[in-house]
Design an enzyme around this catalytic site. Sequence first.
Site, PDB file in Angstrom:
ATOM      1  N   GLU A 118     112.161   7.240  35.830  1.00 51.24           N
ATOM      2  CA  GLU A 118     110.943   7.469  36.601  1.00 51.24           C
ATOM      3  C   GLU A 118     109.877   7.949  35.608  1.00 51.24           C
ATOM      4  O   GLU A 118     109.774   9.140  35.310  1.00 51.24           O
ATOM      5  CB  GLU A 118     111.182   8.511  37.694  1.00 51.24           C
ATOM      6  CG  GLU A 118     109.962   8.730  38.577  1.00 51.24           C
ATOM      7  CD  GLU A 118     110.130   9.896  39.535  1.00 51.24           C
ATOM      8  OE1 GLU A 118     109.488   9.869  40.603  1.00 51.24           O
ATOM      9  OE2 GLU A 118     110.879  10.842  39.233  1.00 51.24           O
ATOM     10  N   ASP A 145     109.806   8.633  47.591  1.00 48.97           N
ATOM     11  CA  ASP A 145     108.761   9.656  47.533  1.00 48.97           C
ATOM     12  C   ASP A 145     107.521   9.169  48.271  1.00 48.97           C
ATOM     13  O   ASP A 145     107.544   8.136  48.936  1.00 48.97           O
ATOM     14  CB  ASP A 145     108.421   9.966  46.076  1.00 48.97           C
ATOM     15  CG  ASP A 145     109.551  10.702  45.361  1.00 48.97           C
ATOM     16  OD1 ASP A 145     110.310  11.428  46.034  1.00 48.97           O
ATOM     17  OD2 ASP A 145     109.684  10.531  44.135  1.00 48.97           O
ATOM     18  N   LEU A 196     111.028  16.153  31.509  1.00 52.06           N
ATOM     19  CA  LEU A 196     112.361  16.620  31.117  1.00 52.06           C
ATOM     20  C   LEU A 196     112.324  17.369  29.788  1.00 52.06           C
ATOM     21  O   LEU A 196     113.032  18.354  29.591  1.00 52.06           O
ATOM     22  CB  LEU A 196     113.327  15.429  31.035  1.00 52.06           C
ATOM     23  CG  LEU A 196     114.806  15.742  30.886  1.00 52.06           C
ATOM     24  CD1 LEU A 196     115.269  16.781  31.901  1.00 52.06           C
ATOM     25  CD2 LEU A 196     115.627  14.465  31.040  1.00 52.06           C
ATOM     26  N   ASP A 229     115.304  11.423  36.832  1.00 53.06           N
ATOM     27  CA  ASP A 229     114.190  11.947  37.609  1.00 53.06           C
ATOM     28  C   ASP A 229     113.106  12.496  36.694  1.00 53.06           C
ATOM     29  O   ASP A 229     113.394  13.213  35.727  1.00 53.06           O
ATOM     30  CB  ASP A 229     114.708  13.058  38.529  1.00 53.06           C
ATOM     31  CG  ASP A 229     113.684  13.538  39.537  1.00 53.06           C
ATOM     32  OD1 ASP A 229     113.093  12.691  40.223  1.00 53.06           O
ATOM     33  OD2 ASP A 229     113.496  14.760  39.642  1.00 53.06           O
ATOM     34  N   ASP A 233     112.902  25.470  35.955  1.00 53.13           N
ATOM     35  CA  ASP A 233     113.152  24.406  34.976  1.00 53.13           C
ATOM     36  C   ASP A 233     114.208  24.829  33.958  1.00 53.13           C
ATOM     37  O   ASP A 233     114.210  25.977  33.482  1.00 53.13           O
ATOM     38  CB  ASP A 233     111.865  24.062  34.235  1.00 53.13           C
ATOM     39  CG  ASP A 233     111.063  22.991  34.952  1.00 53.13           C
ATOM     40  OD1 ASP A 233     111.017  23.027  36.197  1.00 53.13           O
ATOM     41  OD2 ASP A 233     110.501  22.117  34.275  1.00 53.13           O
ATOM     42  N   ASN A 246     115.981  18.220  35.262  1.00 53.99           N
ATOM     43  CA  ASN A 246     114.760  18.937  34.901  1.00 53.99           C
ATOM     44  C   ASN A 246     114.886  20.404  35.275  1.00 53.99           C
ATOM     45  O   ASN A 246     114.322  21.279  34.612  1.00 53.99           O
ATOM     46  CB  ASN A 246     113.546  18.368  35.650  1.00 53.99           C
ATOM     47  CG  ASN A 246     113.382  16.894  35.476  1.00 53.99           C
ATOM     48  OD1 ASN A 246     114.189  16.128  35.990  1.00 53.99           O
ATOM     49  ND2 ASN A 246     112.354  16.488  34.749  1.00 53.99           N
ATOM     50  N   HIS A 247     115.609  20.650  36.381  1.00 54.90           N
ATOM     51  CA  HIS A 247     115.658  21.995  36.951  1.00 54.90           C
ATOM     52  C   HIS A 247     116.958  22.154  37.729  1.00 54.90           C
ATOM     53  O   HIS A 247     117.719  21.189  37.908  1.00 54.90           O
ATOM     54  CB  HIS A 247     114.469  22.214  37.888  1.00 54.90           C
ATOM     55  CG  HIS A 247     114.255  21.087  38.870  1.00 54.90           C
ATOM     56  ND1 HIS A 247     115.115  20.846  39.924  1.00 54.90           N
ATOM     57  CD2 HIS A 247     113.296  20.131  38.939  1.00 54.90           C
ATOM     58  CE1 HIS A 247     114.698  19.792  40.601  1.00 54.90           C
ATOM     59  NE2 HIS A 247     113.589  19.336  40.028  1.00 54.90           N
TER      60      HIS A 247
END
Length: 556
Positions: free
Chosen positions: A242, A310, A206, A201, A171, A103-104
């Site tokens: 996720e 988490d 995404l 993730d 991102d 994502n980043h």
Amino acid sequence: MTSDLWWKNAVVYCLDIETFADGDGDGIGDFRGAIQRIDHLDRMGVTCIWLMPFFPTPDRDDGYDITDFYRVDPRLGTLGDFVEFMRVARDRGMRVIADLVVNHTSDQHPWFKDARSGRDSRYRDWYIWSDKPEPDDPKGIVFPDQEDSLWEYDEKTEQYYFHRFYRFQPDLNTTNPEVRDEIARILGFWMELGLSGFRVDAVPFLVEQVTDSDELPDPHEFFSCLRAFLSRRDGSAILLGEVNLPYDDLVRYFGNDLGDEITMCFDFITMQRSYLSLARQDAGPLAAALRERPKAPKDSQWATFVRNHDELTLDKLSEAEREEVFAAFGPDKDMQLFGRGLRRRVPTMLGGDLDRIKMVYSLLFSLPGTPVLFYGEEIGMGENLELEGRQAVRTPMQWTPHRNGGFSDADPSKVRIPMPAGDYGPEKVNVSAQERDPGSLLSWITRLIRHYRDCPELAWGEYAVLDTGVDAVFAHRADRDGETVVAVHNLGETEVEVEITLDGLGSSTVLTDLLVDGTVEISGDGRARFPMGRYGCRWFRASTPETAPADSADVS
């Protein structure tokens, strides 16, 4: 029909190399330490290891801020150590998947350093920029205790960059074909080194619409292409997603009926409803979730869990329901996080009541789907609330009652993350003691794994929630190829008598309990009556008396 679908009834174990075992005595876990401890997972019956990020990182977000997707963080070992870990896991019959965090990147990644060097730089379009910050949706800020915007100003290039998570995690721009190609290269690289897939993730973030100028690719086309690439490299490889969304939105990430996108999705809704049921000692919310849950496509699967790395998110409950769970399992503000979750582990939430803890894990392994464990759950580790945020549940693994809990030989001052103390410290909660105790949680979970693997109906079969006539008791059946398994769990603290009706079964069939001794007869009209103890759990296999599993009466 079942060939290569190993993940349908796998037992997935999530571990963080940094906190699992230290093999070189520097106070930090590493691949060499994990290799030395891998037989613990083999003895339990784990079939798939999920590795949290192990890439180079400034470590401002526990490794999720990555500076190089193609290397191992030097603190954790080398690529050679990683390959040796893969070899040992394969030798023990375990597959390995790893976090895919694309994502980043970290703001220290060479791509982003280049991107902020000038508006015409090579990697500028690998990130998302805007002349002015787009309007923020407060609900979209993932970490409201740390961030108040999704945009951060870059003084050198005088533009704002987008960050769904922390400001030091810009991102990636997945609308850019070069970025999508690079993501595929990352998958391909680690698959060549033996990975059997990836835990993806924050799937919904995404590929998302961020600015009006974006030409957004269809996110489902993106995941379909990613899955196709994965399958070309290894037809049995998986994506574990996720995807914390309502069911109607979530099933699209499976690929709807085709099942050609995310292979397995975590069932956040059943997890959250199960905690509401536990808080109320009422099976209703859990039963409703499973009745509402859509059927996964044929070549897809649900992943079930009761704890992860988490916060224990409760975001899909109503505010009133969330407050019920907070009151039952984390009444102090320090136990809560982001106003939506708990930063506690299961044993502490349940007050150390071993009967209740064992029942919860029995429920996990019997729910339809593939169970996922977080390291330390098998011994009932607690949290350290003195640590910040999610770090409370990411303390080092407790192997022995000795120095540093057997995690490391280093001077205690060098162990960066302190373990819990008191009743949940390594002196009282550790692997070595529980391996010798047949009544321990470790022995119980090892037993549950064995029975789960012996009951493919639980993962592969068609399931139905059963009426028990008792609010506190949850029961369901799973059927496949003419075989039936029935699981019954008492979420309450009082003993009760339960009656269930099993359509299609009659007096020629008996129910043999796989967890405790005893056989229950079924009446001609399919009714079975039996007691359930305080926080009791029973797994029954339906069979004829001649083929029923043995119990003590047969032995005597």
